[in-house]
Scaffold this motif. Structure first.
Motif, PDB file in Angstrom:
ATOM      1  N   ILE A 135       0.956  -1.198   0.026  1.00  0.00           N
ATOM      2  CA  ILE A 135      -0.047  -0.216   0.065  1.00  0.00           C
ATOM      3  C   ILE A 135       0.959   1.384  -0.064  1.00  0.00           C
ATOM      4  CG2 ILE A 135      -1.712   1.557   1.371  1.00  0.00           C
ATOM      5  CD1 ILE A 135      -2.924  -1.351   2.324  1.00  0.00           C
ATOM      6  N   MET A 136       1.987   1.348   0.820  1.00  0.00           N
ATOM      7  CA  MET A 136       2.460   2.434   0.977  1.00  0.00           C
ATOM      8  C   MET A 136       3.990   2.351   0.342  1.00  0.00           C
ATOM      9  SD  MET A 136       0.648   4.475   2.502  1.00  0.00           S
ATOM     10  CE  MET A 136       1.801   5.771   2.641  1.00  0.00           C
ATOM     11  N   ASN A 137       4.076   1.862  -0.844  1.00  0.00           N
ATOM     12  CA  ASN A 137       5.529   1.755  -1.638  1.00  0.00           C
ATOM     13  C   ASN A 137       5.973   3.033  -2.033  1.00  0.00           C
ATOM     14  OD1 ASN A 137       4.492   2.534  -4.384  1.00  0.00           O
ATOM     15  ND2 ASN A 137       3.221   0.974  -4.035  1.00  0.00           N
ATOM     16  N   PRO A 138       7.199   3.099  -2.308  1.00  0.00           N
ATOM     17  CA  PRO A 138       7.830   4.363  -2.327  1.00  0.00           C
ATOM     18  C   PRO A 138       7.062   5.110  -3.383  1.00  0.00           C
ATOM     19  CG  PRO A 138       9.608   2.722  -2.366  1.00  0.00           C
ATOM     20  CD  PRO A 138       8.365   2.133  -2.252  1.00  0.00           C
ATOM     21  N   LYS A 139       6.654   4.605  -4.648  1.00  0.00           N
ATOM     22  CA  LYS A 139       5.982   5.305  -5.619  1.00  0.00           C
ATOM     23  C   LYS A 139       4.658   6.166  -5.029  1.00  0.00           C
ATOM     24  CE  LYS A 139       4.209   4.861 -10.272  1.00  0.00           C
ATOM     25  NZ  LYS A 139       3.750   4.186 -11.358  1.00  0.00           N
ATOM     26  N   VAL A 140       4.104   5.351  -4.290  1.00  0.00           N
ATOM     27  CA  VAL A 140       2.745   6.096  -3.567  1.00  0.00           C
ATOM     28  C   VAL A 140       3.160   7.096  -2.829  1.00  0.00           C
ATOM     29  CG1 VAL A 140       0.844   5.538  -2.207  1.00  0.00           C
ATOM     30  CG2 VAL A 140       1.259   3.863  -3.780  1.00  0.00           C
ATOM     31  N   CYS A 141       4.224   6.860  -2.012  1.00  0.00           N
ATOM     32  CA  CYS A 141       4.517   8.151  -1.056  1.00  0.00           C
ATOM     33  C   CYS A 141       5.001   9.100  -1.739  1.00  0.00           C
ATOM     34  CB  CYS A 141       5.875   7.518  -0.284  1.00  0.00           C
ATOM     35  SG  CYS A 141       5.465   6.098   1.079  1.00  0.00           S
ATOM     36  N   ARG A 142       5.670   9.344  -2.863  1.00  0.00           N
ATOM     37  CA  ARG A 142       6.059  10.260  -3.471  1.00  0.00           C
ATOM     38  C   ARG A 142       4.905  10.905  -4.185  1.00  0.00           C
ATOM     39  NH1 ARG A 142      10.683   6.930  -4.859  1.00  0.00           N
ATOM     40  NH2 ARG A 142       9.504   6.187  -6.749  1.00  0.00           N
ATOM     41  N   ILE A 143       4.075  10.055  -4.751  1.00  0.00           N
ATOM     42  CA  ILE A 143       2.693  10.667  -5.232  1.00  0.00           C
ATOM     43  C   ILE A 143       2.038  11.550  -4.472  1.00  0.00           C
ATOM     44  CG2 ILE A 143       0.588   9.925  -6.430  1.00  0.00           C
ATOM     45  CD1 ILE A 143       2.029   7.858  -7.837  1.00  0.00           C
ATOM     46  N   LEU A 144       1.727  11.001  -3.092  1.00  0.00           N
ATOM     47  CA  LEU A 144       1.006  11.519  -2.073  1.00  0.00           C
ATOM     48  C   LEU A 144       1.645  12.895  -1.691  1.00  0.00           C
ATOM     49  CD1 LEU A 144       0.115   8.364   0.450  1.00  0.00           C
ATOM     50  CD2 LEU A 144      -1.379   9.933  -1.147  1.00  0.00           C
ATOM     51  N   VAL A 145       2.951  12.953  -1.587  1.00  0.00           N
ATOM     52  CA  VAL A 145       3.738  14.064  -1.344  1.00  0.00           C
ATOM     53  C   VAL A 145       3.547  15.129  -2.499  1.00  0.00           C
ATOM     54  CG1 VAL A 145       5.959  15.343  -1.126  1.00  0.00           C
ATOM     55  CG2 VAL A 145       5.292  13.280   0.470  1.00  0.00           C
ATOM     56  N   LEU A 146       3.428  14.732  -3.663  1.00  0.00           N
ATOM     57  CA  LEU A 146       3.397  15.418  -4.861  1.00  0.00           C
ATOM     58  C   LEU A 146       1.990  16.101  -5.050  1.00  0.00           C
ATOM     59  CD1 LEU A 146       5.579  13.510  -7.546  1.00  0.00           C
ATOM     60  CD2 LEU A 146       6.349  15.890  -6.682  1.00  0.00           C
ATOM     61  N   VAL A 147       1.006  15.468  -4.754  1.00  0.00           N
ATOM     62  CA  VAL A 147      -0.312  15.632  -4.614  1.00  0.00           C
ATOM     63  C   VAL A 147      -0.623  16.892  -3.772  1.00  0.00           C
ATOM     64  CG1 VAL A 147      -2.713  15.188  -4.549  1.00  0.00           C
ATOM     65  CG2 VAL A 147      -1.222  13.616  -5.684  1.00  0.00           C
ATOM     66  N   SER A 148      -0.169  16.668  -2.564  1.00  0.00           N
ATOM     67  CA  SER A 148      -0.003  17.687  -1.395  1.00  0.00           C
ATOM     68  C   SER A 148       0.413  18.987  -1.877  1.00  0.00           C
ATOM     69  CB  SER A 148       0.432  17.046  -0.143  1.00  0.00           C
ATOM     70  OG  SER A 148       0.202  15.995   0.150  1.00  0.00           O
ATOM     71  N   TRP A 149       1.706  18.792  -2.797  1.00  0.00           N
ATOM     72  CA  TRP A 149       2.283  20.092  -3.040  1.00  0.00           C
ATOM     73  C   TRP A 149       1.358  20.877  -4.119  1.00  0.00           C
ATOM     74  CZ3 TRP A 149       6.194  23.290  -2.048  1.00  0.00           C
ATOM     75  CH2 TRP A 149       7.333  22.719  -1.049  1.00  0.00           C
ATOM     76  N   ALA A 150       0.833  20.069  -5.069  1.00  0.00           N
ATOM     77  CA  ALA A 150       0.072  20.534  -5.969  1.00  0.00           C
ATOM     78  C   ALA A 150      -1.101  21.212  -5.468  1.00  0.00           C
ATOM     79  CB  ALA A 150      -0.105  19.461  -6.839  1.00  0.00           C
ATOM     80  N   ILE A 151      -1.890  20.554  -4.851  1.00  0.00           N
ATOM     81  CA  ILE A 151      -3.096  21.174  -4.214  1.00  0.00           C
ATOM     82  C   ILE A 151      -2.730  22.588  -3.559  1.00  0.00           C
ATOM     83  CG2 ILE A 151      -4.898  20.869  -2.902  1.00  0.00           C
ATOM     84  CD1 ILE A 151      -4.903  17.953  -3.341  1.00  0.00           C
ATOM     85  N   SER A 152      -1.670  22.409  -2.559  1.00  0.00           N
ATOM     86  CA  SER A 152      -1.337  23.569  -1.838  1.00  0.00           C
ATOM     87  C   SER A 152      -1.087  24.830  -2.865  1.00  0.00           C
ATOM     88  CB  SER A 152      -0.174  23.205  -0.849  1.00  0.00           C
ATOM     89  OG  SER A 152      -0.781  22.450  -0.049  1.00  0.00           O
ATOM     90  N   VAL A 153      -0.185  24.282  -3.702  1.00  0.00           N
ATOM     91  CA  VAL A 153       0.339  25.589  -4.541  1.00  0.00           C
ATOM     92  C   VAL A 153      -0.694  26.183  -5.388  1.00  0.00           C
ATOM     93  CG1 VAL A 153       1.543  26.093  -6.936  1.00  0.00           C
ATOM     94  CG2 VAL A 153       2.522  24.723  -4.991  1.00  0.00           C
ATOM     95  N   LEU A 154      -1.788  25.551  -5.918  1.00  0.00           N
ATOM     96  CA  LEU A 154      -3.028  26.101  -6.831  1.00  0.00           C
ATOM     97  C   LEU A 154      -3.831  26.699  -5.563  1.00  0.00           C
ATOM     98  CD1 LEU A 154      -3.927  22.926  -8.803  1.00  0.00           C
ATOM     99  CD2 LEU A 154      -2.923  24.904  -9.610  1.00  0.00           C
ATOM    100  N   HIS A 155      -3.880  26.360  -4.544  1.00  0.00           N
ATOM    101  CA  HIS A 155      -4.832  27.082  -3.468  1.00  0.00           C
ATOM    102  C   HIS A 155      -4.277  28.301  -3.142  1.00  0.00           C
ATOM    103  CE1 HIS A 155      -5.866  27.626   1.023  1.00  0.00           C
ATOM    104  NE2 HIS A 155      -6.806  27.970   0.577  1.00  0.00           N
TER     105      HIS A 155
END
Length: 317
Positions: A135-155
């Motif tokens: 569930i929490m493989n390295p790819k998923v972890c990076r995606i979760l952080v990138l999505v957090s950055w993307a939403i925060s930047v847009l907001h």
């Protein structure tokens, strides 16, 4: 209202905590100390995790990101405040104020999302331990952080663009030591209803949503812990969540206190004090919470200092 009184200003005045000159050295020393502790503490967490291969796990990957964001969050406001006290000025330019609003919204949002992701990580580890590495493989972890950055930047970009459309009157005093979004909107002489609407909607979505996710995760975690038969197993599972729960509680209580204080009073001192808890005290305490309650972090810190001492000895020789 004439164009002279309704325009884009060149600067704002940050009222801070007190205008009494004899208190300025005390305030300067206090905030400089807290800023250095925040930067040093969070940097130690990052270095300790990076230097210890045993801590290269999802939980500590997210903690590293949280520590980095906390350093940036505090650095958005405190250096400017210290500089203003040093030069005995309350002025901040319009451009610097807008920039400060952008980065404050960015890093506050990232704090919020990272705490939510960390709650999901604990949910996966405790409720689905056999599938945790999948569930929490390295790819998923990076995606979760990138999505957090993307939403925060847009907001933060949306909120900043909404502020840019406002015009301001001659009263340009902000009762904080930084450019707080709500206070800037309140100073506007042009129609600020769209700004208020965006602020409230995004607050519900980007604060209420993550908080709901955290609450749901810990409801499932509590249910899973309750089903563990041994007391030692329950303690071990719960102990991995204590630090995160403490940070979540501190983050949401202090951020809520800012808005409650702003709504209840127009006092510059009380509003600034509430903001200090949110923007300074919380990032400063996070490293202590994680290091004091976490044996792995303690061990990594000891190993880091031991290695630093050995390298220093070799250099001196």
């Amino acid at each position: 209202m004439g164009q002279r009184n309704l325009t884009r200003p060149s600067e704002f005045l940050l009222l801070g905590f007190s205008e009494e000159s004899e208190l300025q050295p005390l305030i300067f020393g206090l905030f400089l100390s807290m800023y250095l502790i925040t930067v040093f503490g969070n940097m130690l967490i990052i270095l300790a995790i990076s230097s210890d291969s045993h801590l290269h796990t999802p939980m500590y990957f997210f903690l590293t990101n949280l520590s980095f964001v906390d350093i940036c969050f505090t650095s958005t406001t405190i250096p400017k405040m210290l500089w203003n006290i040093y030069i005995q000025s309350q002025v901040i330019t319009y451009e610097a104020c807008i920039t400060q609003v952008y980065f404050l919204m960015l890093f506050a949002g990232l704090d919020d999302f990272l705490l939510t992701v960390m709650a999901y990580d604990r949910f996966a580890a405790i409720c689905h331990p056999l599938y945790y590495t999948v569930i929490m493989n390295p790819k998923v972890c990076r995606i979760l952080v990138l999505v957090s950055w993307a939403i925060s930047v847009l907001h933060s970009l949306l909120q900043t663009l909404m502020v840019l459309r406002l015009s301001f009157c001659e009263e340009l005093e902000i009762p904080h030591y930084f450019c707080e979004l709500n206070q800037m909107v309140q100073l506007a002489c042009s129609d600020s209803f769209p700004n208020d609407l965006v602020i409230y909607i995004t607050a519900v979505l980007l604060a209420g949503g993550p908080l709901t996710g955290i609450f749901y995760s810990y409801t499932k975690i509590a249910s899973s812990i309750h089903r563990i038969s041994s007391a030692q197993g329950k303690y071990k599972a719960f102990s991995t969540c204590v630090s995160h729960l403490s940070v979540v509680f501190l983050f949401y209580c202090t951020s809520l206190g800012v808005y409650v204080s702003s709504a209840a009073t127009h006092s510059s001192q009380s509003s600034a004090t509430a903001s200090m808890m949110y923007t300074v005290v919380t990032p400063m305490l996070n490293p202590f919470i994680y290091s004091l309650r976490n044996r792995d972090i303690k061990r990594a810190l000891k190993a880091f200092f031991r290695m630093a001492a050995i390298k220093r000895t070799l250099v001196l020789r």
